[in-house]
Each structure stands twice: as C-alpha cells, then as structure tokens.
Enzyme design. Structure first.
Site, mmCIF file in Angstrom:
data_model
loop_
_atom_site.group_PDB
_atom_site.id
_atom_site.type_symbol
_atom_site.label_atom_id
_atom_site.label_comp_id
_atom_site.label_asym_id
_atom_site.label_seq_id
_atom_site.Cartn_x
_atom_site.Cartn_y
_atom_site.Cartn_z
ATOM 1 N N ARG A 50 -4.629 -17.924 -17.960
ATOM 2 C CA ARG A 50 -5.935 -18.275 -18.527
ATOM 3 C C ARG A 50 -5.732 -19.362 -19.588
ATOM 4 O O ARG A 50 -5.456 -19.065 -20.754
ATOM 5 C CB ARG A 50 -6.599 -17.051 -19.152
ATOM 6 C CG ARG A 50 -6.947 -15.975 -18.131
ATOM 7 C CD ARG A 50 -7.547 -14.760 -18.830
ATOM 8 N NE ARG A 50 -7.936 -13.731 -17.870
ATOM 9 C CZ ARG A 50 -8.451 -12.545 -18.228
ATOM 10 N NH1 ARG A 50 -8.632 -12.271 -19.509
ATOM 11 N NH2 ARG A 50 -8.781 -11.669 -17.303
ATOM 12 N N ASP A 52 -6.498 -22.263 -22.314
ATOM 13 C CA ASP A 52 -7.511 -22.380 -23.361
ATOM 14 C C ASP A 52 -8.316 -23.664 -23.206
ATOM 15 O O ASP A 52 -7.994 -24.540 -22.399
ATOM 16 C CB ASP A 52 -6.841 -22.370 -24.735
ATOM 17 C CG ASP A 52 -6.265 -21.017 -25.103
ATOM 18 O OD1 ASP A 52 -6.741 -20.002 -24.567
ATOM 19 O OD2 ASP A 52 -5.332 -20.976 -25.937
ATOM 20 N N ARG A 202 1.952 -23.701 -27.922
ATOM 21 C CA ARG A 202 1.454 -24.626 -28.945
ATOM 22 C C ARG A 202 2.040 -24.312 -30.316
ATOM 23 O O ARG A 202 2.235 -25.208 -31.139
ATOM 24 C CB ARG A 202 -0.069 -24.601 -28.980
ATOM 25 C CG ARG A 202 -0.708 -25.251 -27.741
ATOM 26 C CD ARG A 202 -2.200 -24.985 -27.664
ATOM 27 N NE ARG A 202 -2.880 -25.435 -28.872
ATOM 28 C CZ ARG A 202 -4.103 -25.031 -29.211
ATOM 29 N NH1 ARG A 202 -4.759 -24.165 -28.446
ATOM 30 N NH2 ARG A 202 -4.667 -25.485 -30.317
#
Length: 255
Positions: A50, A52, A202
């Site tokens: 999934r 972002d 990230r």
C-alpha cells in the site's frame, strides 16, 4: 472465478496513495473502476504493497477475480483503455492459481529511491525525484548502511501510526549508488526486504542523506537504531523519489 495477476506502473502524484478512499483519487480505485467497465459490479483487488500519497510504482502487483475467462493480454489492453488518461498502466497480466495472493504470496519487495543533486530546478524529473542542491558522501552513506542490514528492532525508523504488530524486521539489502544522468548526478537507494514498516524506507533515506552531508556520522545511525526511539530518527524524506520497483514471488506469475 478466474484469478489474474496484474503488474501495475503508476505516477503517484495525483493520488492519495494506493488504498481506496471515499471521494478521493487512489490507484486502487482507478483500477477497480476500470474493472467495473469490463464486468459491471463491485470489484475489490489486493496489492503487494500500500504505497503512500505521492509514491510511484514500476512494478506494483495486484490480483483480481473475474467472472468470465479473459485472455490475459486482452484483459490488460482493455484495462489500459479504461484507465486513460490517468497515469496508471497495466504492464503485464497473467492467469494465476486461486491460492495466489498479491500480498501474502510475496517473498520480497524492492524499493528504489532517487535523489537528484543539482542547483538548477528540476524540469523533466520534477515530481519524480527528491532534489537537493549539494553533493553527498557516498562512502559514508554505504558505511552507515552496514548498521541497518539484517534483523533488527526498527522502532526508530517507523512511523508512529504504523500498524504492524512488531517493529522487528529483516532488511535483506540496502545500498547507495551514484548514477550520472543527463539531468545531473543522482543517488539511487536500492532497498529490499520481505516486508516493511510504515515510512521505513523514507526514514532510512532521510537519515542517510544527513550522513551524506556530514551532519551525521555513520556511527550516529547505529546509535539511532539502538535507541529504538522514533525521536532518534533523522528527517523523513519526501515521497516523490520513492518507487515500488519489483515484487518477488516463489514462482514469477509473469514469466
């Protein structure tokens, strides 16, 4: 119901992410809407990851169940027709066994993160890279990487809203390479694991960029990892340089 695996490429900028949300544009919603054009009914597809808002994909994988038997090539062509003009494309399609699951059958996910290093504003790569204006110390970043690979408690490098049951994950591979492109030098982060925590990649990249500038030492990354404290993490980098590049299965459904 025949099951099909879909390899999906998309530009994440117009979307709130992969997951369907009411009245907001999502990649899942775009594909399910296209499927409903072919077989008018409600469709629910499952994906390997999934992503972002703002995150891209080169090789996202999802599966769908259809009522009729479709030729795989014809199904992909029909979906691409109905996906236009959205920046989403089905790059491969294959019939798969009923027990194939895009998420649960996956054994590795590979992410690519791109940093563009140049002072002039990005034009062609705008929205596709994280642009910085300074050079990075490649050797120092790859030294810091050594502390992150393997099995660890990654509490420091996961979002506070992460819903994973445990912060313990095994990072199979993480490396940084400098790539000379026509648009300027880029730093490519290659990250691979069976699964990831929310914002883990990230968080890695943002922290390693601090090492590359000299603001952090490689040993500071080790200390941050061992702290098991989200506040010890470096800055979380923006999403536009991140790509879900490839998903590996015990048997490649698209081979």
């Amino acid at each position: 119901m025949p099951r099909y695996a879909l390899k999906i490429e998309y530009h994440g900028a117009p979307f709130v992410g992969w997951q369907r949300q009411t009245d907001l544009p999502s990649v899942q919603g775009a594909v399910e809407t296209a499927l409903a054009k072919l077989e008018p009914r409600g469709h629910t597809i499952a994906a390997a990851g999934r992503t972002d808002a703002g995150v891209h994909a080169l090789g996202q994988v999802a599966h769908c169940d259809m009522k009729q038997d479709w030729d795989a090539f014809r199904l992909s062509e029909a979906l691409n027709y109905h996906l236009k003009p959205q920046p989403v494309a089905i790059t491969a399609c294959a019939a798969v066994p009923d027990d194939f699951h895009a998420r649960f059958s996956a054994c590795e996910r590979r992410y690519l993160f791109r940093i563009l290093s140049r002072r002039a504003p990005a034009t062609h790569q705008d929205g596709l890279v994280w642009q910085i204006k300074h050079e990075l110390d490649l050797e120092a970043m790859n030294e810091a990487v050594s502390f992150l690979q393997g099995k660890h408690d990654f509490t420091t490098f996961r979002s506070t809203i992460c819903q994973a049951d445990s912060p313990v994950k095994t990072l199979d591979h993480l490396s940084v390479a400098r790539v000379e492109t026509l648009g300027g030098p880029e730093y490519h982060f290659d990250v691979r694991a069976r699964s990831f925590l929310h914002n883990q990649v990230r968080s890695f990249v943002g922290t390693l960029e601090r090492v590359g500038t000299g603001s952090w030492s490689p040993q500071d990354v080790q200390s941050a990892l061992e702290a098991r404290d989200r506040s010890a993490c470096g800055p979380v980098c923006p999403p536009q340089g991140l790509y879900l590049a490839h998903v590996t299965y015990p048997q490649d459904p698209f081979a």
